[in-house]
Design a protein around this motif. Structure first.
Motif, PDB file in Angstrom:
ATOM      1  N   GLY A 189       0.816  -1.213   0.000  1.00 36.00           N
ATOM      2  CA  GLY A 189       0.000   0.000   0.000  1.00 36.00           C
ATOM      3  C   GLY A 189       0.847   1.259   0.000  1.00 36.00           C
ATOM      4  O   GLY A 189       0.521   2.239  -0.669  1.00 36.00           O
ATOM      5  N   SER A 190       1.958   1.219   0.715  1.00 38.74           N
ATOM      6  CA  SER A 190       2.832   2.391   0.717  1.00 38.74           C
ATOM      7  C   SER A 190       3.486   2.565  -0.655  1.00 38.74           C
ATOM      8  O   SER A 190       3.661   3.668  -1.148  1.00 38.74           O
ATOM      9  N   ALA A 191       3.816   1.444  -1.288  1.00 40.54           N
ATOM     10  CA  ALA A 191       4.483   1.517  -2.594  1.00 40.54           C
ATOM     11  C   ALA A 191       3.519   1.955  -3.703  1.00 40.54           C
ATOM     12  O   ALA A 191       3.888   2.712  -4.595  1.00 40.54           O
ATOM     13  N   VAL A 192       2.282   1.468  -3.631  1.00 35.26           N
ATOM     14  CA  VAL A 192       1.328   1.796  -4.687  1.00 35.26           C
ATOM     15  C   VAL A 192       0.737   3.168  -4.421  1.00 35.26           C
ATOM     16  O   VAL A 192       0.151   3.395  -3.371  1.00 35.26           O
ATOM     17  N   GLY A 193       0.921   4.077  -5.354  1.00 39.24           N
ATOM     18  CA  GLY A 193       0.401   5.422  -5.141  1.00 39.24           C
ATOM     19  C   GLY A 193       0.287   6.151  -6.463  1.00 39.24           C
ATOM     20  O   GLY A 193       0.187   5.533  -7.526  1.00 39.24           O
ATOM     21  N   LEU A 194       0.331   7.471  -6.359  1.00 40.17           N
ATOM     22  CA  LEU A 194       0.224   8.281  -7.574  1.00 40.17           C
ATOM     23  C   LEU A 194       1.315   7.880  -8.563  1.00 40.17           C
ATOM     24  O   LEU A 194       1.131   7.981  -9.775  1.00 40.17           O
ATOM     25  N   GLY A 195       2.439   7.403  -8.040  1.00 40.18           N
ATOM     26  CA  GLY A 195       3.547   6.975  -8.891  1.00 40.18           C
ATOM     27  C   GLY A 195       3.172   5.821  -9.807  1.00 40.18           C
ATOM     28  O   GLY A 195       3.681   5.728 -10.929  1.00 40.18           O
ATOM     29  N   ASN A 196       2.302   4.937  -9.356  1.00 42.32           N
ATOM     30  CA  ASN A 196       1.882   3.818 -10.206  1.00 42.32           C
ATOM     31  C   ASN A 196       0.825   4.260 -11.205  1.00 42.32           C
ATOM     32  O   ASN A 196       0.803   3.821 -12.340  1.00 42.32           O
ATOM     33  N   VAL A 197      -0.085   5.113 -10.724  1.00 40.08           N
ATOM     34  CA  VAL A 197      -1.263   5.378 -11.533  1.00 40.08           C
ATOM     35  C   VAL A 197      -0.986   6.352 -12.675  1.00 40.08           C
ATOM     36  O   VAL A 197      -1.480   6.170 -13.770  1.00 40.08           O
TER      37      VAL A 197
ATOM     38  N   PHE B 130       3.652  18.221  -0.875  1.00 38.84           N
ATOM     39  CA  PHE B 130       2.977  18.394  -2.167  1.00 38.84           C
ATOM     40  C   PHE B 130       2.092  17.201  -2.544  1.00 38.84           C
ATOM     41  O   PHE B 130       1.097  17.347  -3.230  1.00 38.84           O
ATOM     42  N   TYR B 131       2.467  16.001  -2.035  1.00 40.85           N
ATOM     43  CA  TYR B 131       1.667  14.808  -2.326  1.00 40.85           C
ATOM     44  C   TYR B 131       0.253  14.993  -1.769  1.00 40.85           C
ATOM     45  O   TYR B 131      -0.730  14.600  -2.391  1.00 40.85           O
ATOM     46  N   SER B 132       0.156  15.624  -0.594  1.00 38.90           N
ATOM     47  CA  SER B 132      -1.175  15.782   0.000  1.00 38.90           C
ATOM     48  C   SER B 132      -2.010  16.808  -0.766  1.00 38.90           C
ATOM     49  O   SER B 132      -3.236  16.758  -0.713  1.00 38.90           O
TER      50      SER B 132
ATOM     51  N   PHE C 144      12.884   3.375  -7.862  1.00 40.15           N
ATOM     52  CA  PHE C 144      13.121   3.946  -6.546  1.00 40.15           C
ATOM     53  C   PHE C 144      11.901   4.656  -5.995  1.00 40.15           C
ATOM     54  O   PHE C 144      11.517   4.469  -4.854  1.00 40.15           O
ATOM     55  N   PHE C 145      11.300   5.479  -6.834  1.00 40.98           N
ATOM     56  CA  PHE C 145      10.135   6.236  -6.387  1.00 40.98           C
ATOM     57  C   PHE C 145       8.976   5.293  -6.077  1.00 40.98           C
ATOM     58  O   PHE C 145       8.317   5.393  -5.046  1.00 40.98           O
ATOM     59  N   SER C 146       8.749   4.349  -6.976  1.00 40.56           N
ATOM     60  CA  SER C 146       7.583   3.492  -6.839  1.00 40.56           C
ATOM     61  C   SER C 146       7.705   2.533  -5.650  1.00 40.56           C
ATOM     62  O   SER C 146       6.716   2.222  -4.999  1.00 40.56           O
ATOM     63  N   PHE C 147       8.919   2.062  -5.365  1.00 34.36           N
ATOM     64  CA  PHE C 147       9.101   1.166  -4.219  1.00 34.36           C
ATOM     65  C   PHE C 147       9.220   1.934  -2.897  1.00 34.36           C
ATOM     66  O   PHE C 147       9.512   1.352  -1.867  1.00 34.36           O
ATOM     67  N   SER C 148       9.026   3.244  -2.938  1.00 37.31           N
ATOM     68  CA  SER C 148       9.130   4.092  -1.726  1.00 37.31           C
ATOM     69  C   SER C 148      10.487   3.968  -1.050  1.00 37.31           C
ATOM     70  O   SER C 148      10.578   3.948   0.182  1.00 37.31           O
ATOM     71  N   LEU C 149      11.562   3.879  -1.840  1.00 37.03           N
ATOM     72  CA  LEU C 149      12.894   3.686  -1.260  1.00 37.03           C
ATOM     73  C   LEU C 149      13.563   5.024  -0.958  1.00 37.03           C
ATOM     74  O   LEU C 149      13.175   6.050  -1.506  1.00 37.03           O
ATOM     75  N   GLY C 150      14.553   4.990  -0.086  1.00 36.13           N
ATOM     76  CA  GLY C 150      15.360   6.181   0.189  1.00 36.13           C
ATOM     77  C   GLY C 150      14.663   7.208   1.061  1.00 36.13           C
ATOM     78  O   GLY C 150      15.142   8.314   1.230  1.00 36.13           O
ATOM     79  N   MET C 151      13.489   6.846   1.611  1.00 33.59           N
ATOM     80  CA  MET C 151      12.784   7.798   2.443  1.00 33.59           C
ATOM     81  C   MET C 151      12.491   7.244   3.822  1.00 33.59           C
ATOM     82  O   MET C 151      11.731   7.819   4.592  1.00 33.59           O
ATOM     83  N   GLY C 152      13.082   6.108   4.120  1.00 32.89           N
ATOM     84  CA  GLY C 152      12.910   5.560   5.459  1.00 32.89           C
ATOM     85  C   GLY C 152      11.588   4.843   5.684  1.00 32.89           C
ATOM     86  O   GLY C 152      11.372   4.275   6.756  1.00 32.89           O
TER      87      GLY C 152
ATOM     88  N   THR D 133      -2.894   5.246   1.368  1.00 31.36           N
ATOM     89  CA  THR D 133      -1.979   4.253   1.937  1.00 31.36           C
ATOM     90  C   THR D 133      -0.525   4.717   1.797  1.00 31.36           C
ATOM     91  O   THR D 133       0.342   4.270   2.550  1.00 31.36           O
ATOM     92  N   SER D 134      -0.251   5.606   0.846  1.00 28.89           N
ATOM     93  CA  SER D 134       1.109   6.150   0.720  1.00 28.89           C
ATOM     94  C   SER D 134       1.368   7.254   1.741  1.00 28.89           C
ATOM     95  O   SER D 134       2.427   7.291   2.368  1.00 28.89           O
ATOM     96  N   THR D 135       0.411   8.167   1.921  1.00 29.19           N
ATOM     97  CA  THR D 135       0.650   9.249   2.885  1.00 29.19           C
ATOM     98  C   THR D 135       0.715   8.686   4.313  1.00 29.19           C
ATOM     99  O   THR D 135       1.445   9.213   5.149  1.00 29.19           O
TER     100      THR D 135
ATOM    101  N   ALA E   7       2.115   5.874   5.154  1.00 26.12           N
ATOM    102  CA  ALA E   7       3.491   5.382   5.332  1.00 26.12           C
ATOM    103  C   ALA E   7       4.446   6.549   5.553  1.00 26.12           C
ATOM    104  O   ALA E   7       5.365   6.469   6.375  1.00 26.12           O
ATOM    105  N   MET E   8       4.222   7.635   4.810  1.00 33.02           N
ATOM    106  CA  MET E   8       5.127   8.769   4.956  1.00 33.02           C
ATOM    107  C   MET E   8       5.000   9.374   6.351  1.00 33.02           C
ATOM    108  O   MET E   8       5.997   9.662   7.010  1.00 33.02           O
ATOM    109  N   LEU E   9       3.765   9.574   6.801  1.00 33.95           N
ATOM    110  CA  LEU E   9       3.587  10.167   8.129  1.00 33.95           C
ATOM    111  C   LEU E   9       4.169   9.251   9.204  1.00 33.95           C
ATOM    112  O   LEU E   9       4.764   9.709  10.173  1.00 33.95           O
TER     113      LEU E   9
HETATM  114  N1  TRP Z   1       5.705   4.948  -3.873  1.00 34.29           N
HETATM  115  C1  TRP Z   1       4.780   6.035  -3.835  1.00 34.29           C
HETATM  116  C2  TRP Z   1       4.039   6.127  -5.163  1.00 34.29           C
HETATM  117  O1  TRP Z   1       4.286   5.407  -6.065  1.00 34.29           O
HETATM  118  C3  TRP Z   1       5.445   7.335  -3.582  1.00 34.29           C
HETATM  119  C4  TRP Z   1       6.425   7.330  -2.492  1.00 34.29           C
HETATM  120  C5  TRP Z   1       7.734   7.659  -2.613  1.00 34.29           C
HETATM  121  C6  TRP Z   1       6.211   7.007  -1.134  1.00 34.29           C
HETATM  122  N2  TRP Z   1       8.339   7.533  -1.430  1.00 34.29           N
HETATM  123  C7  TRP Z   1       7.434   7.137  -0.488  1.00 34.29           C
HETATM  124  C8  TRP Z   1       5.098   6.584  -0.434  1.00 34.29           C
HETATM  125  C9  TRP Z   1       7.569   6.849   0.865  1.00 34.29           C
HETATM  126  C10 TRP Z   1       5.229   6.301   0.923  1.00 34.29           C
HETATM  127  C11 TRP Z   1       6.455   6.431   1.554  1.00 34.29           C
HETATM  128  O2  TRP Z   1       3.202   6.991  -5.305  1.00 34.29           O
END
Ligand code: TRP
Length: 451
Positions: A26-34, A109-111, A230-238, A324-326, A328-330
């Motif tokens: 759920g964290s990985a699937v987001g605006l980046g996939n769609v 900006f995602y929100s 990287f973006f889609s797997f939500s990597l590099g952001m902890g 589900t992405s926001t 994970a970020m929060l």
């Molecule tokens: N993977 C998310 C998407 O595809 C975006 C994203 C990037 C993300 N880094 C994240 C989501 C960290 C949650 C946590 O839209």
């Protein structure tokens, strides 16, 4: 094994293996996939991009998931704490701090985009857009994004929703909500895919997705594919480190990483099969950006019977994906305050929600009231996006790979993996990828990105 972080205070854990997997997917699937993925596939020559993307998922994406999950589970700590726990007294915690800063900027900006999705969900359900042609839809989108307070209000609502889930805890909030939303999202996508594939002329789009254009098999496409992984797997952001920190010792990290990675890829392909055939059916070439979703796709729904139904389903799916992405970020930020500062979860969520809203205001208003402010020729929202994707994420990703592969070391990583996995050959391949392929790959994106 001592699971308690501080004496007398037991740290939360996922309740079930599938709960963890659904939350992480759920964290990985987001605006980046769609919208990002479909656009990248079309730009990158269809099948050519797909082949490179899949190769990089195996070489870099899956090992990076393993790397972040191990780091989290080993230390049972938030992103910043994970680094400082393994190398106390060093400056490695700065990598965690950088990831957290990146999360904060992305959330801001995602929100706002998630808020647009919420507005369109309400609007579609009310049937407001169903009579509009392409020109009127473009105008609606412009009017909405330039509105003096509606985008900020919608972003506030979305942030509030996110915070209420995170405040309810890992198992009770995040896991429960993800278990409900992810299957619903996939179901909605499958329904929309069939609708899309049965449009007249749609098949050309579907075939286009799999036909490799040999000319597009080049370095530039590979680089775009790597950024997308990287973006889609939500990597590099902890985020993956944090979700990994709630894993129990016995879970099989390599196997779970394969499941998470391929689910994300599968859902991205599903989304591409919704968007691209629909665009081809109307002979429109997809372009990057929210226009594809909020204008073009809506225009396509309006040519169908029951446009409001299709549009509502689509925006419901998009809102779930963003939520589900926001969450994970929060959680990355909340986990830090809970672990390190011993704040209560609800206080941390509430206070961060307020801070994020304040940070979101410039992005929410940057299209309208604040449109005289430009950063390097971009709106505030686009500038924030570029800053994170092109600089902060690759730097944090590179430093994490160096930390895990060379400072913490592949020996301890292999040991950590052996706790839940008996596949030592697979683990060995993955640790080699973490040590060599990941740092080189990340350094490469960073250097070419800057040049
Ligand atoms: N993977 C998310 C998407 O595809 C975006 C994203 C990037 C993300 N880094 C994240 C989501 C960290 C949650 C946590 O839209």
């Amino acid at each position: 094994m001592g699971r308690a972080l501080v004496e007398g205070q037991k740290r939360e854990e996922w309740q079930s293996r599938w709960g963890f997997i659904l939350a992480t997917v759920g964290s990985a699937v987001g605006l980046g996939n769609v919208w990002r993925f479909p656009t990248m596939v079309v730009r990158g020559g269809g099948g050519a991009f797909l082949i490179l993307y899949l190769g990089l998922v195996l070489l870099i994406g899956i090992p990076a998931l393993v790397m972040e999950l191990s780091l989290g589970r080993r230390t049972n700590r938030n992103t910043l704490g994970a680094f400082s726990h393994l190398r106390p007294g060093s400056r490695w915690w700065l990598v965690g701090a950088l990831s957290m800063l990146a999360v904060f900027v992305v959330l801001s900006f995602y929100s706002v985009i998630a808020g647009w999705s919420l507005i369109y969900l309400v609007g579609s359900t009310a049937g407001i857009f169903s009579q509009q042609g392409p020109a009127a839809l473009t105008e609606t989108f412009t009017r909405l994004s330039e509105h003096p307070f509606l985008p900020a209000m919608a972003a506030a609502l979305f942030i509030g929703l996110t915070a209420s889930v995170v405040a309810s805890g890992v198992a009770h909030g995040i896991e429960r909500v993800s278990k409900a939303l992810l299957p619903a999202m996939v179901l909605l996508l499958v329904v929309l895919m069939f609708r899309s594939l049965f449009l007249e002329g749609a098949l050309g789009g579907a075939l286009w997705l799999i036909r490799p254009d040999p000319e597009a098999l080049n370095l530039q496409t590979a680089l775009a594919a790597l950024g997308q992984v990287f973006f889609s797997f939500s990597l590099g952001m902890g985020a993956v480190i944090t979700y990994g920190s709630y894993l129990s010792r016995g879970s099989d990290i390599p196997r779970n990483s394969l499941i998470i990675g391929f689910s994300d890829v599968g859902i991205a392909i599903l989304a591409a099969l919704v968007v691209v055939p629909a665009l081809f059916a109307l002979g429109i070439s997809p372009e990057i950006g929210p226009g594809v979703i909020f204008v073009t796709l809506l225009g396509i729904f309006n040519t169908l019977p029951f446009p409001a139904v299709w549009a509502s389903l689509f925006f419901l799916m998009l809102t779930f994906a963003a939520l589900t992405s926001t969450i994970a970020m929060l959680e990355v930020l909340v986990a830090y305050l809970v672990d390190e500062k011993r704040w209560s979860r609800s206080l941390a969520s509430t206070l961060l929600a307020v801070l994020i809203l304040v940070a979101a205001l410039p992005s929410a208003l940057g299209q309208g009231v604040l449109n005289h402010i430009e950063i390097a020729g971009l709106t505030i929202l686009d500038a924030a996006d570029q800053l994170v994707s092109n600089l902060m994420l690759p730097v944090a990703g590179l430093m994490t790979a160096i930390f895990v592969g060379w400072v913490w070391g592949t020996g301890p990583v292999a040991l950590e993996l052996s706790l839940g996995s008996t596949r030592s050959r697979l683990s060995r391949l993955i640790t080699l990828a973490i040590r060599y392929i990941l740092p080189i790959g990340m350094a490469y994106i960073l250097i070419t990105g800057i040049l």
